[in-house]
Design an enzyme around this catalytic site. Structure first.
Site, short mmCIF file in Angstrom:
data_model
loop_
_atom_site.label_atom_id
_atom_site.label_comp_id
_atom_site.label_asym_id
_atom_site.label_seq_id
_atom_site.Cartn_x
_atom_site.Cartn_y
_atom_site.Cartn_z
N SER A 189 0.81 -1.21 0.00
CA SER A 189 0.00 0.00 0.00
C SER A 189 0.84 1.25 0.00
O SER A 189 0.33 2.35 -0.19
CB SER A 189 -0.91 0.02 1.23
OG SER A 189 -0.13 0.00 2.39
N LYS A 242 1.29 4.23 6.99
CA LYS A 242 0.74 5.09 5.95
C LYS A 242 1.34 6.48 6.09
O LYS A 242 2.05 6.77 7.04
CB LYS A 242 -0.80 5.18 6.07
CG LYS A 242 -1.52 3.86 5.98
CD LYS A 242 -1.72 3.43 4.55
CE LYS A 242 -2.44 2.10 4.47
NZ LYS A 242 -1.59 0.95 4.75
#
Lengths: 153, 157
Positions: free
Chosen positions: A38, A87
């Protein structure tokens, strides 16, 4: 008798080492593996798990929770508390984020996180802004594999 | 060769100093591990948990073991990191877990791994009625017993 003494010495050393290690890992920095893509291409640009990146996560930022937009952080998942995600922060408290359908204001004490690889990333576009208290550290650099050693911007 | 002698003396003193410092360092590490993972004392104050906790401040012992194993249950008084200010810790009671129905909230079912925390003094408490359910991992400890003031020593009720 000698064996017992030796065992005791080894246990003492291991216990002390363990405690020091835990303290350093909680307050200073630790190395964690990155799973998933991701954050491609910043982290894990290939999908081969043998070449997963290991990154250095620093914990000094948890003293005052001062983050800037663009910081890559490790945080606990708001939906499954045992999982940790990595993230990038793209929204600080008080800012407005335009998601797919509408414009959302990031509440006080929260932040908006998104993965660099928007196509395959489970992030704030799914579970909304996360409280800053869930953040467990900031990623500063890649430390493994050796050819990928670099600072994260 | 006087400087050789000075060097040896210095080395002896340096080793002694290093030993003392390492004892202090190990002790501080032990303190950190105990405080973060086993048990710690906290000073709590404010009107939001009256009458369970006093207005003028109590010292309570909180344990940090249960929440790591998911053993926080309904009615527990927990230490939770405030979702509106990550530098503040608040003390509240758990009144709703994932999947539980409550009459307090308009939308009683909470999502996965979130808890609703409410202060005992509903008139003077900012809690989940204001900031919504909090993710489970913001819980940092469960209150065990009160140690100060001495006349109120004992478990919290």
């Amino acid at each position: 008798m000698g064996i017992q003494n030796l065992l005791w010495q080894v246990t003492k050393k291991a216990f002390t080492g363990g405690i020091i290690g835990v303290t350093i890992s909680d307050r200073c920095c630790s190395v964690v593996p990155v799973r998933g893509d991701s954050m491609s291409p910043t982290l894990n640009p290939q999908r081969n798990s043998y070449l997963d990146d290991y990154v250095l996560v620093e914990k000094f930022c948890l003293q005052d929770y001062k983050f800037v937009r663009g910081d890559v952080v490790v945080f606990s998942s708001p939906t499954h508390f045992k999982d940790k995600y990595i993230k990038r922060i793209v929204g600080l408290p008080g800012e407005w984020i335009s998601s797919s359908r509408d414009v959302i204001r990031v509440p006080e004490g929260h932040c908006w996180v998104e993965g660099d690889n928007k196509a395959s990333s489970l992030d704030s576009r799914t579970f909304g802004p996360i409280p800053l208290g869930l953040i467990r550290g900031r990623v500063t650099s890649v430390v493994w594999p050796p050819q990928r050693v670099s600072k994260i911007s | 060769m006087r400087w050789l002698r000075y060097l040896n003396q210095w080395r002896g003193t340096a080793k002694e100093a290093f030993d003392q410092v390492s004892i202090v360092a190990k002790f501080l590490c032990l303190l950190h591990v105990t405080d973060r993972y086993i048990i710690s004392s906290t000073h709590v104050q404010g009107p939001s948990m009256l009458p369970t906790l006093n207005l003028t401040g109590d010292v309570i012992l909180a344990e940090h073991v249960s929440h790591r194993f998911g053993k926080i249950g309904l009615g527990d008084v927990v230490l939770v990191r405030s979702p509106t200010d990550p530098m503040k810790m608040v003390t509240k009671r758990v009144l709703g877990l994932e999947g539980h129905r409550l009459s307090f909230f308009a939308d009683p079912l909470v999502g996965d791994d979130s808890v609703n925390v409410v202060g005992d003094n509903v008139h003077a408490s900012t809690d989940s009625r204001n900031f919504g359910p909090v993710p489970y991992d913001l819980i940092e400890g469960k209150a065990l017993l009160r140690v100060w003031p001495l006349r109120c020593f004992g478990s919290l009720r």
